[in-house]
Write a protein that holds these residues in place. Structure first.
Motif, short mmCIF file in Angstrom:
data_model
loop_
_atom_site.label_atom_id
_atom_site.label_comp_id
_atom_site.label_asym_id
_atom_site.label_seq_id
_atom_site.Cartn_x
_atom_site.Cartn_y
_atom_site.Cartn_z
N TYR A 1 0.89 -1.25 -0.08
CA TYR A 1 0.01 0.12 0.05
C TYR A 1 0.84 1.39 0.05
N PRO A 2 0.78 2.32 -0.76
CA PRO A 2 1.59 3.14 -0.87
C PRO A 2 1.68 4.37 -0.27
N GLN A 3 0.53 4.37 0.95
CA GLN A 3 0.68 5.45 1.75
C GLN A 3 1.28 4.89 3.26
N SER A 4 1.91 5.92 3.90
CA SER A 4 2.14 5.69 5.20
C SER A 4 1.08 5.70 5.98
N LYS A 5 1.16 5.47 7.45
CA LYS A 5 0.24 5.70 8.35
C LYS A 5 -0.08 7.41 8.52
N GLU A 6 1.14 7.81 8.56
CA GLU A 6 0.71 9.74 8.64
C GLU A 6 0.43 9.89 7.45
N GLU A 7 0.67 9.70 6.27
CA GLU A 7 -0.11 10.18 4.91
C GLU A 7 -1.60 9.74 5.01
N THR A 8 -1.69 8.66 5.34
CA THR A 8 -3.13 8.25 5.29
C THR A 8 -4.02 9.15 6.36
N ARG A 9 -3.54 9.25 7.62
CA ARG A 9 -4.04 10.28 8.52
C ARG A 9 -4.23 11.35 7.80
N GLN A 10 -3.53 12.18 7.25
CA GLN A 10 -3.36 13.37 6.69
C GLN A 10 -4.30 13.33 5.41
N SER A 11 -4.48 12.15 4.76
CA SER A 11 -5.27 12.19 4.03
C SER A 11 -6.84 12.12 4.25
N ILE A 12 -7.02 11.52 5.36
CA ILE A 12 -8.25 11.46 6.03
C ILE A 12 -8.79 13.07 6.56
N ASP A 13 -7.83 13.59 7.38
CA ASP A 13 -8.11 14.93 7.67
C ASP A 13 -8.37 15.90 6.39
N VAL A 14 -7.56 15.81 5.52
CA VAL A 14 -7.90 16.52 4.31
C VAL A 14 -9.33 16.36 3.69
N GLY A 15 -9.44 15.12 3.61
CA GLY A 15 -10.68 14.69 2.98
C GLY A 15 -11.93 15.08 3.82
N GLN A 16 -12.13 15.20 5.17
CA GLN A 16 -12.96 15.64 5.81
C GLN A 16 -13.30 17.10 5.70
N ASP A 17 -12.62 17.90 4.92
CA ASP A 17 -12.76 19.29 4.68
C ASP A 17 -12.85 19.38 3.05
N THR A 18 -12.86 18.25 2.47
CA THR A 18 -13.24 18.20 1.02
C THR A 18 -14.44 18.00 0.40
N ALA A 19 -15.14 18.71 -0.26
CA ALA A 19 -16.78 18.45 -0.40
C ALA A 19 -16.78 17.02 -1.27
N GLY A 20 -15.90 16.79 -2.11
CA GLY A 20 -16.04 15.69 -3.07
C GLY A 20 -15.25 14.62 -2.70
N SER A 21 -14.92 14.27 -1.52
CA SER A 21 -14.06 13.02 -1.13
C SER A 21 -14.63 12.39 0.19
N CYS A 22 -14.75 11.31 0.27
CA CYS A 22 -15.12 10.63 1.64
C CYS A 22 -14.39 9.07 1.56
N ILE A 23 -14.11 8.66 2.97
CA ILE A 23 -13.80 7.35 2.95
C ILE A 23 -14.76 6.56 3.95
N LEU A 24 -15.39 5.72 3.61
CA LEU A 24 -16.26 4.76 4.24
C LEU A 24 -15.73 3.46 4.84
N LEU A 25 -15.81 3.33 5.86
CA LEU A 25 -15.43 1.85 6.44
C LEU A 25 -16.65 0.92 6.73
N LEU A 26 -16.38 -0.24 6.46
CA LEU A 26 -17.52 -1.10 6.87
C LEU A 26 -16.76 -1.85 7.80
N MET A 27 -17.33 -1.79 9.20
CA MET A 27 -16.75 -2.44 10.33
C MET A 27 -17.67 -3.52 10.83
N LYS A 28 -16.92 -4.60 11.26
CA LYS A 28 -17.46 -5.76 11.99
C LYS A 28 -16.94 -5.62 13.38
N GLU A 29 -17.61 -5.37 14.29
CA GLU A 29 -17.25 -4.82 15.63
C GLU A 29 -16.23 -3.96 15.59
#
Length: 174
Positions: free
Chosen positions: A43-71
């Motif tokens: 996977y090409p992103q580090s944990k920190e890069e992924t964290r930054q992507s999530i933070d930026v995505g929360q402030d971007t109207a056209g982006s989202c990351i949805l998680l399907l969780m079991k417990e």
């Protein structure tokens, strides 16, 4: 968005503290299928890069990351990303991955429907696109059932070290 499903399943938006689990999930599932653009541990992103992507995505109207969780375990991830360029920001690029252990149970459809619903509620996205390997028949059948249409083929678009594969572009107008 947080949707409770049967059997203790939840679909929810990713948050910063999910970054480590997201990277670990992608690095694991990369070895479960040849249909992804990366393999196990690639996977090409580090944990920190992924964290930054999530933070930026929360402030971007056209982006989202949805998680399907079991417990507390991620069993699927769905993403929508759109361009910041004004001419292309109406197009959301969809990505979806379900852990192999949980495929064939209708969970891909649940996650796809959640992404489509998110796009319909979003004032920016008018077209959802995706690219999949042209031999990914189960995924293509699901996408077509959900209304996606074939747009084109990218010949010899991916290479697994032994063989080239074509990719299929599909779109849904909402």
């Amino acid at each position: 968005m947080k949707t409770m499903l049967s059997e203790g399943l939840i679909v929810r938006h990713a948050v910063s503290h999910d970054a480590t689990a997201i990277v670990e999930f992608y690095n694991r599932v990369g070895g479960e299928t040849d249909y992804l653009s990366f393999g196990e541990g690639e996977y090409p992103q580090s944990k920190e890069e992924t964290r930054q992507s999530i933070d930026v995505g929360q402030d971007t109207a056209g982006s989202c990351i949805l998680l399907l969780m079991k417990e507390e375990e991620i069993i699927g991830i769905g993403t929508i990303d759109s361009s910041t360029k004004s001419r292309f920001r109406h197009v959301g690029v969809l990505g979806i991955v379900i852990s192999e252990l949980h495929t064939g149970k209708g969970l891909g459809r649940i996650l796809m429907n959640a992404l489509i619903s998110w796009c319909k509620e979003n004032d920016q996205i008018e077209k959802i696109t995706l690219v999949t390997r042209s031999d990914n028949e189960r995924a293509i059948a699901l996408y077509e059932k959900l209304g996606f249409e074939r747009e084109g083929v990218f010949q010899k678009d991916s290479f697994d070290g032994n063989r080239y594969y074509d990719s299929l572009s599909m779109a849904l107008f909402i």
